[in-house]
Scaffold this motif. Structure first.
Motif, PDB file in Angstrom:
ATOM      1  N   MET A   1       0.837  -1.195   0.000  1.00 46.65           N
ATOM      2  CA  MET A   1       0.000   0.000   0.000  1.00 46.65           C
ATOM      3  C   MET A   1       0.873   1.248   0.000  1.00 46.65           C
ATOM      4  N   ARG A   2       0.281   2.315  -0.492  1.00 44.05           N
ATOM      5  CA  ARG A   2       0.980   3.610  -0.549  1.00 44.05           C
ATOM      6  C   ARG A   2       0.177   4.597   0.288  1.00 44.05           C
ATOM      7  N   LEU A   3       0.785   5.042   1.392  1.00 45.03           N
ATOM      8  CA  LEU A   3       0.040   5.800   2.386  1.00 45.03           C
ATOM      9  C   LEU A   3       0.790   7.047   2.841  1.00 45.03           C
ATOM     10  N   ILE A   4       0.014   7.954   3.423  1.00 45.65           N
ATOM     11  CA  ILE A   4       0.555   9.086   4.177  1.00 45.65           C
ATOM     12  C   ILE A   4      -0.060   9.004   5.567  1.00 45.65           C
ATOM     13  N   ILE A   5       0.705   9.337   6.587  1.00 40.53           N
ATOM     14  CA  ILE A   5       0.146   9.469   7.922  1.00 40.53           C
ATOM     15  C   ILE A   5       0.497  10.856   8.440  1.00 40.53           C
ATOM     16  N   PHE A   6      -0.510  11.570   8.908  1.00 37.43           N
ATOM     17  CA  PHE A   6      -0.188  12.841   9.534  1.00 37.43           C
ATOM     18  C   PHE A   6      -1.090  13.076  10.731  1.00 37.43           C
ATOM     19  N   GLY A   7      -0.613  13.939  11.600  1.00 40.38           N
ATOM     20  CA  GLY A   7      -1.331  14.232  12.825  1.00 40.38           C
ATOM     21  C   GLY A   7      -0.522  15.211  13.643  1.00 40.38           C
ATOM     22  N   PRO A   8      -1.125  15.826  14.637  1.00 42.85           N
ATOM     23  CA  PRO A   8      -0.435  16.831  15.447  1.00 42.85           C
ATOM     24  C   PRO A   8       0.652  16.222  16.310  1.00 42.85           C
ATOM     25  N   PRO A   9       1.544  17.057  16.846  1.00 40.27           N
ATOM     26  CA  PRO A   9       2.557  16.557  17.780  1.00 40.27           C
ATOM     27  C   PRO A   9       1.892  15.808  18.931  1.00 40.27           C
ATOM     28  N   GLY A  10       2.417  14.629  19.244  1.00 40.93           N
ATOM     29  CA  GLY A  10       1.865  13.850  20.334  1.00 40.93           C
ATOM     30  C   GLY A  10       0.756  12.897  19.930  1.00 40.93           C
ATOM     31  N   ALA A  11       0.409  12.868  18.644  1.00 41.98           N
ATOM     32  CA  ALA A  11      -0.685  12.002  18.190  1.00 41.98           C
ATOM     33  C   ALA A  11      -0.271  10.542  18.110  1.00 41.98           C
ATOM     34  N   GLY A  12       1.014  10.271  18.153  1.00 43.00           N
ATOM     35  CA  GLY A  12       1.497   8.892  18.117  1.00 43.00           C
ATOM     36  C   GLY A  12       1.726   8.341  16.732  1.00 43.00           C
ATOM     37  N   LYS A  13       1.826   9.226  15.732  1.00 40.27           N
ATOM     38  CA  LYS A  13       1.959   8.718  14.365  1.00 40.27           C
ATOM     39  C   LYS A  13       3.271   7.974  14.144  1.00 40.27           C
ATOM     40  N   GLY A  14       4.344   8.418  14.805  1.00 36.31           N
ATOM     41  CA  GLY A  14       5.613   7.720  14.664  1.00 36.31           C
ATOM     42  C   GLY A  14       5.537   6.307  15.216  1.00 36.31           C
ATOM     43  N   THR A  15       4.906   6.158  16.365  1.00 40.98           N
ATOM     44  CA  THR A  15       4.735   4.828  16.976  1.00 40.98           C
ATOM     45  C   THR A  15       3.912   3.921  16.084  1.00 40.98           C
ATOM     46  N   GLN A  16       2.803   4.449  15.559  1.00 41.90           N
ATOM     47  CA  GLN A  16       1.922   3.645  14.725  1.00 41.90           C
ATOM     48  C   GLN A  16       2.575   3.294  13.386  1.00 41.90           C
ATOM     49  N   ALA A  17       3.317   4.233  12.821  1.00 43.78           N
ATOM     50  CA  ALA A  17       4.022   3.944  11.567  1.00 43.78           C
ATOM     51  C   ALA A  17       5.063   2.853  11.792  1.00 43.78           C
ATOM     52  N   GLY A  18       5.711   2.882  12.957  1.00 44.83           N
ATOM     53  CA  GLY A  18       6.680   1.837  13.274  1.00 44.83           C
ATOM     54  C   GLY A  18       6.042   0.468  13.372  1.00 44.83           C
ATOM     55  N   LEU A  19       4.836   0.403  13.952  1.00 44.41           N
ATOM     56  CA  LEU A  19       4.122  -0.867  14.052  1.00 44.41           C
ATOM     57  C   LEU A  19       3.698  -1.371  12.674  1.00 44.41           C
ATOM     58  N   LEU A  20       3.270  -0.473  11.815  1.00 41.40           N
ATOM     59  CA  LEU A  20       2.879  -0.880  10.460  1.00 41.40           C
ATOM     60  C   LEU A  20       4.075  -1.437   9.695  1.00 41.40           C
TER      61      LEU A  20
END
Length: 212
Positions: A1-20
């Motif tokens: 899949m080809r995705l973008i993830i974005f969200g405010p500071p503290g939203a946990g996007k880095g953690t979730q991207a790491g899990l994906l």
């Protein structure tokens, strides 16, 4: 899949991207990490970026674009998740054109939604060891009992008022970006409150819906 993830500071996007990346093989492409790595390795693009940073200037959009496009190409234009790019509607248009030229359009844009009061609490509970630089979180990863509490401090950018200012700036910068992807039926809001696994479950449900 080809995705973008974005969200405010503290939203946990880095953690979730790491899990994906770990569980589904979707490579996280963080433009901030790419930029630092390119400078460390002294690549041609990295040296160009360093010249701007050393001069106290912002790295030009076109250079960040080149770094992002190269990283996507390195992944064979598939199974990637962009984190930190695009940041503006102009960058989003560049990305759309680049992917279209390779016949690899985006599958979706995950937008992490977390109320400001939750974000402020998450970020304001972070602490750092004054001497080692090690980071802790008072709720989820408190400093060991044998660490001198006088050395555990709160960074100025983790103070509630500063955090709120950062959130305001983020929303100003990304408002047009959200509209851009919403108009193209790519924006997928994800509730980012709750535990890490709970949020990850919602992301997996969103990805299942995108694949149908």
């Amino acid at each position: 899949m080809r995705l973008i993830i974005f969200g405010p500071p503290g939203a946990g996007k880095g953690t979730q991207a790491g899990l994906l990346e770990e569980r589904h093989g979707i490579t996280q492409i963080s433009t901030g990490d790419i930029l630092r790595e390119a400078m460390a390795q002294e690549t041609e693009l990295g040296q160009k970026a360093k010249s701007y940073i050393d001069a106290g200037e912002l790295v030009p959009d076109a250079l960040v674009r080149d770094l992002a496009e190269q990283a996507i190409a390195d992944e064979g234009h598939d199974d990637f998740m962009l984190d930190g790019y695009p940041r503006t509607d102009q960058q989003a248009e560049w990305l759309t054109e680049f992917l279209a030229s390779n016949e690899t359009p985006l599958d979706g844009v995950l937008s992490m939604k977390v109320p400001d009061d939750v974000l402020v609490r998450r970020l304001s509970r972070r602490r750092v060891h004054e001497e080692t630089g090690e980071t802790y979180h008072l709720d989820h990863d408190p400093p060991p009992e044998d660490v001198d509490p006088d050395l555990i401090v709160q960074r100025s950018d983790d103070e509630p008022e500063t955090i709120q200012n950062r959130l305001d700036v983020y929303r100003e910068e990304t408002a047009l970006l959200a509209t851009y992807y919403e108009e193209r039926d790519l924006l997928v809001p994800v509730d980012g409150t709750g535990g890490i696994e709970e949020v990850f479950g919602r992301i997996e449900e969103a990805l299942d819906a995108l694949e149908r």
